[in-house]
Design an enzyme around this catalytic site. Structure first.
Site, mmCIF file in Angstrom:
data_model
loop_
_atom_site.group_PDB
_atom_site.id
_atom_site.type_symbol
_atom_site.label_atom_id
_atom_site.label_comp_id
_atom_site.label_asym_id
_atom_site.label_seq_id
_atom_site.Cartn_x
_atom_site.Cartn_y
_atom_site.Cartn_z
ATOM 1 N N ASN A 76 -15.948 0.795 -0.349
ATOM 2 C CA ASN A 76 -14.508 0.956 -0.120
ATOM 3 C C ASN A 76 -14.206 2.081 0.849
ATOM 4 O O ASN A 76 -13.046 2.414 1.081
ATOM 5 C CB ASN A 76 -13.772 1.199 -1.441
ATOM 6 N N LYS A 101 -14.966 -5.737 0.493
ATOM 7 C CA LYS A 101 -15.747 -4.635 -0.076
ATOM 8 C C LYS A 101 -17.243 -4.922 -0.099
ATOM 9 O O LYS A 101 -18.049 -3.993 -0.050
ATOM 10 C CB LYS A 101 -15.254 -4.303 -1.483
ATOM 11 N N SER A 154 0.813 -1.212 0.000
ATOM 12 C CA SER A 154 0.000 0.000 0.000
ATOM 13 C C SER A 154 0.851 1.270 0.000
ATOM 14 O O SER A 154 1.848 1.380 0.730
ATOM 15 C CB SER A 154 -0.929 0.016 1.223
ATOM 16 N N THR A 180 -10.519 -2.679 1.305
ATOM 17 C CA THR A 180 -10.156 -3.351 0.062
ATOM 18 C C THR A 180 -10.524 -4.828 0.164
ATOM 19 O O THR A 180 -11.170 -5.267 1.119
ATOM 20 C CB THR A 180 -8.665 -3.142 -0.271
ATOM 21 N N GLY A 197 -15.717 -6.655 -7.803
ATOM 22 C CA GLY A 197 -16.175 -5.394 -7.237
ATOM 23 C C GLY A 197 -15.578 -4.184 -7.932
ATOM 24 O O GLY A 197 -16.264 -3.176 -8.153
ATOM 25 N N ALA A 198 -14.299 -4.254 -8.292
ATOM 26 C CA ALA A 198 -13.660 -3.139 -8.980
ATOM 27 C C ALA A 198 -14.288 -2.904 -10.346
ATOM 28 O O ALA A 198 -14.420 -1.767 -10.808
ATOM 29 C CB ALA A 198 -12.165 -3.395 -9.121
ATOM 30 N N SER A 251 -0.789 4.168 0.573
ATOM 31 C CA SER A 251 -1.699 5.112 1.207
ATOM 32 C C SER A 251 -1.157 5.808 2.456
ATOM 33 O O SER A 251 -1.480 6.982 2.683
ATOM 34 C CB SER A 251 -3.014 4.392 1.567
ATOM 35 N N GLY A 282 -12.224 -8.124 -16.188
ATOM 36 C CA GLY A 282 -12.605 -8.556 -14.857
ATOM 37 C C GLY A 282 -14.096 -8.384 -14.634
ATOM 38 O O GLY A 282 -14.782 -7.703 -15.397
ATOM 39 N N ALA A 283 -14.602 -9.003 -13.558
ATOM 40 C CA ALA A 283 -16.030 -8.932 -13.269
ATOM 41 C C ALA A 283 -16.300 -8.891 -11.767
ATOM 42 O O ALA A 283 -17.383 -9.260 -11.315
ATOM 43 C CB ALA A 283 -16.755 -10.125 -13.899
#
Length: 305
Positions: free
Chosen positions: A92, A71, A22, A67, A135-136, A24, A132-133
């Site tokens: 999130n 989520k 991370s 994350t 949460g993002a 962050s 992709g499929a």
């Protein structure tokens, strides 16, 4: 240690599993310091979603970033959800309301939107593609369709069941949304140049394709990147490593590529709007915050390999 003016709120958190890369902490510590909030950002590996909720229920809690893999799981443990959280189906961001209740939101979408629109506004109203499929992907679809008016949106994903669930969950976006699962190279070749994607968003971890479905998906991506006449914008939400396979391929075919770290920086103001109010959040120096994030990315051994 205490917050500003005796405010008991002391900590903001990043919770999930596998957070060693991370970027962050330096970003959020800089923002907190620059706003004189007195909040310390802590990365917490939580083995269970209940462990995260326990931290958030403490009086010292000021705000939380969530994350994978929580989520979706965290939503049922909160006191309320805002419209973005409900529509996207993923949370999130957790913040404390005036009455002390814990509320969930989603700010991933605004990071995606800002990255794409800032890179080029030419993709508004044009087709797009997501890889992709999960949460993002749902946050990316919200940004692409609801905010940037992109249609149709092609989906490349190795698991058809996940795509079926995605199609079901995004029905609330309205009848005008057209999601098309491209699972064969033949289907991709049938897409005309006029309907080729301008925005491409990667929503999966960086991995070398191995299964037949993964290899087919990689061929589909290669086809669009190589043959699309008007080169567009490619954003990969993954930033471990910083130069993912998808980013490298976008570079190879002269697309405008955006690294995933940009999404982190592009949503920080919205996160603080939820945590401490719009008046305070508007005081954030986004230019200086971006410099801090960029330096952290450049110095990180966890993502530069």
């Amino acid at each position: 240690m205490s917050g500003r003016d005796g405010d008991p709120r002391t900590f903001t958190y990043f919770v999930g599993i596998g957070l060693g890369h991370s970027l962050s902490p330096p970003l959020h510590d800089f923002v907190s310091y620059s706003l004189d909030l007195g909040w310390k950002f802590k990365v917490e590996e939580c083995a269970r979603v209940e462990d995260a909720i326990r931290l958030f229920r403490e009086p010292t809690f000021a705000g939380g970033v969530i994350t994978m893999p929580y989520k979706t799981a965290i939503m049922e443990h909160l006191d309320g959800l805002d419209e973005y959280c409900v529509k996207i189906g993923a949370c999130n961001n957790v913040y404390r309301a005036v009455d002390g209740s814990l509320l969930g939101s989603n700010t991933d979408w605004c990071g995606v939107e800002a990255c794409l629109a800032t890179a080029s506004s030419n993709g508004k109203g044009k087709p797009a593609l997501i890889v992709g499929a999960g949460g993002a992907a749902r946050a990316a679809i919200y940004a692409l369709h609801e905010r940037l008016n992109c249609n149709p949106i092609y989906v490349v994903n190795r698991d058809k069941g996940e795509v079926d669930a995605l199609l079901l969950d995004t029905k609330s976006y309205g009848p005008n949304l057209s999601l098309v699962h491209l699972d064969t190279l033949t289907m991709a070749r049938d897409v005309s140049q006029a309907l080729s994607p301008f925005y491409i968003v990667g929503c999966v971890p960086d991995f070398k394709p191995q299964s037949a479905e993964e290899l087919e998906g990689w061929e589909i991506l290669t086809y669009f990147l190589q043959t699309t006449t008007q080169k567009g914008v490619l954003l990969d939400l993954c930033y471990k490593p910083r130069r993912t396979r998808l980013i490298q391929m976008g570079d190879q075919y002269n697309w405008h590529v955006i690294e995933g770290i940009m999404v982190v920086g592009r949503q920080v103001q919205e996160q603080y709007r939820l945590w401490c109010g719009e008046d305070i959040a508007n005081k954030i120096s986004l230019e200086e915050a971006w410099k801090v994030l960029q330096k952290a990315a450049e110095n990180s051994r966890a993502i530069n390999f």
